[in-house]
Scaffold this motif. Structure first.
Motif, PDB file in Angstrom:
ATOM      1  N   VAL A  16      -6.931 -10.595   5.557  1.00 27.83           N
ATOM      2  CA  VAL A  16      -6.808  -9.744   4.906  1.00 27.83           C
ATOM      3  C   VAL A  16      -5.372  -9.627   4.686  1.00 27.83           C
ATOM      4  O   VAL A  16      -5.207  -9.289   3.788  1.00 27.83           O
ATOM      5  CB  VAL A  16      -6.595  -8.083   5.696  1.00 27.83           C
ATOM      6  CG1 VAL A  16      -6.018  -7.420   5.971  1.00 27.83           C
ATOM      7  CG2 VAL A  16      -8.151  -7.870   6.572  1.00 27.83           C
ATOM      8  N   SER A  35      -2.822   1.116  -0.960  1.00 29.34           N
ATOM      9  CA  SER A  35      -3.684   2.036  -1.455  1.00 29.34           C
ATOM     10  C   SER A  35      -4.504   1.076  -0.444  1.00 29.34           C
ATOM     11  O   SER A  35      -4.270   0.488   0.724  1.00 29.34           O
ATOM     12  CB  SER A  35      -3.941   1.799  -3.301  1.00 29.34           C
ATOM     13  OG  SER A  35      -3.962   0.411  -2.664  1.00 29.34           O
ATOM     14  N   ASN A  36      -5.589   1.543   0.069  1.00 30.48           N
ATOM     15  CA  ASN A  36      -6.215   2.344   1.086  1.00 30.48           C
ATOM     16  C   ASN A  36      -7.033   0.742   1.101  1.00 30.48           C
ATOM     17  O   ASN A  36      -7.323  -0.304   0.012  1.00 30.48           O
ATOM     18  CB  ASN A  36      -8.005   2.809   0.480  1.00 30.48           C
ATOM     19  CG  ASN A  36      -7.710   3.603   0.719  1.00 30.48           C
ATOM     20  OD1 ASN A  36      -7.292   5.264  -0.256  1.00 30.48           O
ATOM     21  ND2 ASN A  36      -6.700   5.246   1.849  1.00 30.48           N
ATOM     22  N   LYS A  40      -2.488  -2.287   5.797  1.00 29.04           N
ATOM     23  CA  LYS A  40      -1.947  -1.440   6.458  1.00 29.04           C
ATOM     24  C   LYS A  40      -1.449  -0.823   6.954  1.00 29.04           C
ATOM     25  O   LYS A  40      -0.619  -2.446   8.925  1.00 29.04           O
ATOM     26  CB  LYS A  40      -0.865  -0.373   5.851  1.00 29.04           C
ATOM     27  CG  LYS A  40      -0.706   0.012   4.255  1.00 29.04           C
ATOM     28  CD  LYS A  40      -0.086   0.837   3.784  1.00 29.04           C
ATOM     29  CE  LYS A  40      -1.795   2.324   4.245  1.00 29.04           C
ATOM     30  NZ  LYS A  40      -2.942   1.926   2.644  1.00 29.04           N
ATOM     31  N   GLU A  83      -3.510   4.911  13.578  1.00 27.11           N
ATOM     32  CA  GLU A  83      -4.121   6.448  12.836  1.00 27.11           C
ATOM     33  C   GLU A  83      -5.593   6.735  13.677  1.00 27.11           C
ATOM     34  O   GLU A  83      -6.241   6.539  14.793  1.00 27.11           O
ATOM     35  CB  GLU A  83      -5.057   4.984  12.281  1.00 27.11           C
ATOM     36  CG  GLU A  83      -5.592   5.719  11.074  1.00 27.11           C
ATOM     37  CD  GLU A  83      -5.777   5.204  10.019  1.00 27.11           C
ATOM     38  OE1 GLU A  83      -5.898   4.736   8.924  1.00 27.11           O
ATOM     39  OE2 GLU A  83      -6.138   3.608   9.937  1.00 27.11           O
ATOM     40  N   GLU A 164       0.276   6.049   9.794  1.00 24.94           N
ATOM     41  CA  GLU A 164      -0.954   7.331   9.276  1.00 24.94           C
ATOM     42  C   GLU A 164      -0.483   8.646   9.683  1.00 24.94           C
ATOM     43  O   GLU A 164      -1.228   9.418  10.137  1.00 24.94           O
ATOM     44  CB  GLU A 164      -1.744   7.156   8.925  1.00 24.94           C
ATOM     45  CG  GLU A 164      -2.116   6.182   8.217  1.00 24.94           C
ATOM     46  CD  GLU A 164      -2.533   6.601   6.539  1.00 24.94           C
ATOM     47  OE1 GLU A 164      -2.401   7.003   6.326  1.00 24.94           O
ATOM     48  OE2 GLU A 164      -2.925   5.523   5.570  1.00 24.94           O
TER      49      GLU A 164
HETATM   50  P1  ATP Z   1      -5.550   2.922   4.369  1.00 27.26           P
HETATM   51  O1  ATP Z   1      -4.968   3.392   3.834  1.00 27.26           O
HETATM   52  O2  ATP Z   1      -8.081   2.763   4.206  1.00 27.26           O
HETATM   53  O3  ATP Z   1      -5.841   2.682   6.427  1.00 27.26           O
HETATM   54  P2  ATP Z   1      -5.202  -0.050   5.073  1.00 27.26           P
HETATM   55  O4  ATP Z   1      -4.005  -0.206   4.066  1.00 27.26           O
HETATM   56  O5  ATP Z   1      -4.887   0.054   6.123  1.00 27.26           O
HETATM   57  O6  ATP Z   1      -6.354   0.804   4.386  1.00 27.26           O
HETATM   58  P3  ATP Z   1      -6.578  -2.172   6.288  1.00 27.26           P
HETATM   59  O7  ATP Z   1      -7.295  -1.155   7.653  1.00 27.26           O
HETATM   60  O8  ATP Z   1      -5.326  -2.807   7.309  1.00 27.26           O
HETATM   61  O9  ATP Z   1      -6.301  -1.352   5.666  1.00 27.26           O
HETATM   62  O10 ATP Z   1      -7.779  -2.962   5.589  1.00 27.26           O
HETATM   63  C1  ATP Z   1      -7.976  -3.467   5.672  1.00 27.26           C
HETATM   64  C2  ATP Z   1      -8.888  -4.150   5.188  1.00 27.26           C
HETATM   65  O11 ATP Z   1      -9.616  -4.851   6.137  1.00 27.26           O
HETATM   66  C3  ATP Z   1     -10.189  -3.253   5.173  1.00 27.26           C
HETATM   67  O12 ATP Z   1     -10.949  -4.211   3.570  1.00 27.26           O
HETATM   68  C4  ATP Z   1     -11.260  -3.289   5.782  1.00 27.26           C
HETATM   69  O13 ATP Z   1     -12.190  -3.358   5.059  1.00 27.26           O
HETATM   70  C5  ATP Z   1     -10.505  -4.803   6.207  1.00 27.26           C
HETATM   71  N1  ATP Z   1     -10.796  -3.658   8.459  1.00 27.26           N
HETATM   72  C6  ATP Z   1     -10.909  -2.782   8.927  1.00 27.26           C
HETATM   73  N2  ATP Z   1     -10.652  -2.743  10.362  1.00 27.26           N
HETATM   74  C7  ATP Z   1     -12.097  -3.762  10.213  1.00 27.26           C
HETATM   75  C8  ATP Z   1     -12.400  -4.561  11.107  1.00 27.26           C
HETATM   76  N3  ATP Z   1     -12.367  -4.140  11.981  1.00 27.26           N
HETATM   77  N4  ATP Z   1     -13.598  -5.665  10.925  1.00 27.26           N
HETATM   78  C9  ATP Z   1     -13.897  -6.243  10.387  1.00 27.26           C
HETATM   79  N5  ATP Z   1     -12.714  -5.306   8.603  1.00 27.26           N
HETATM   80  C10 ATP Z   1     -11.910  -4.674   8.943  1.00 27.26           C
END
Ligand code: ATP
Length: 239
Positions: A16, A35-36, A40, A83, A164
């Protein structure tokens, strides 16, 4: 205070984060926007030891913390407000807050005056004060979010990771959360803040980083990022 260098992390085979760097100087609020799915939350998890980085270096006050267990990292003064409302549902508000201070009772963190800090937290979060004996599981979602923040502060931390804090809150509570972040900053609390509300985050922060697909695309003083056309278009609702 916190230095992240060349950090890579992920889940199993899925990478990631691809070599990110972030600095959080003492007394400052630094925000990470994106973004999502940008990574983060993964960054926060790697810093607090919930997941193990696959490469890179994380130091807190000059001490390497990557690879340490999360409870060890907490003892070094890093509090993570995760979160999504992780509170102890069957315990009262006050007991949740005391639990946040647990490492201060065991001598793992400087003791200070826990009772005085408890009262300080109640002043900062009046909603919690009114509900101090209520079971945390019966609080509204927004109140639980605030409890998670307050509990992080009860560690008497060197650094707070806020993931968040406004998630799922009604607009009036979002304003309240950002005001509280502003007040914590005035008290000298160092924070790394992840937020969907990029404009509000950049308004309270000193410095910001934009995370795109696991890489930092832009960083700079928050005021500068607010005026950056690309950041505006992508994260601040255009204009
Ligand atoms: P959001 O704003 O939607 O919370 P984010 O920037 O915090 O997004 P992350 O939660 O860090 O994003 O996720 C980054 C990537 O890692 C995503 O593609 C997510 O699907 C994946 N991911 C998150 N947690 C896991 C997990 N436990 N196992 C596998 N993949 C994961």
């Amino acid at each position: 205070m916190l230095t992240i260098k060349n950090l890579s992390a992920g889940y199993g085979k899925v990478q990631v984060l691809h070599g990110i760097g972030i600095e959080v100087p003492k007394g400052q609020v630094v925000t990470l926007i994106g973004s999502n799915g940008a990574g983060k939350t993964t960054t926060m998890r790697a810093v607090s030891g919930m997941i193990r980085p696959t490469a890179g270096e994380i130091t807190l006050n000059g001490k390497r913390i990557d690879g340490l267990e999360s409870y060890t990292i907490a003892r070094l003064g890093l509090a993570h407000s995760p979160e999504g409302r992780r509170v102890f549902a069957t315990m009262s508000v006050v007991d949740n807050l005391r639990l946040g201070a647990f490492p201060r009772y065991t001598g793992a963190r400087p003791k200070g005056d826990v009772d005085a800090d408890l009262e300080k937290a109640m002043e900062l979060f009046p909603r919690l004060k009114e509900r101090r004996t209520q079971l945390a599981g019966t609080l509204s979602g927004g109140e639980q979010q605030m409890l998670a923040m307050a509990r992080a502060v009860m560690l008497n931390p060197e650094l707070v990771l806020l993931d968040e804090p406004s998630m799922g809150l009604a607009p009036i509570l979002v304003d309240e959360v950002f005001k509280i972040i502003g007040r914590l900053k005035e008290q000298g609390v160092t924070m790394l803040l992840v937020e969907q509300f990029a404009a509000a985050a950049l308004a309270v922060a000193d410095y910001g980083y934009v995370l795109e697909n696991g890489r930092i695309s832009v960083h700079g003083p928050a005021a500068k990022l607010r005026d950056d056309p690309a950041v505006k278009a992508a994260y601040l609702g255009g204009g």
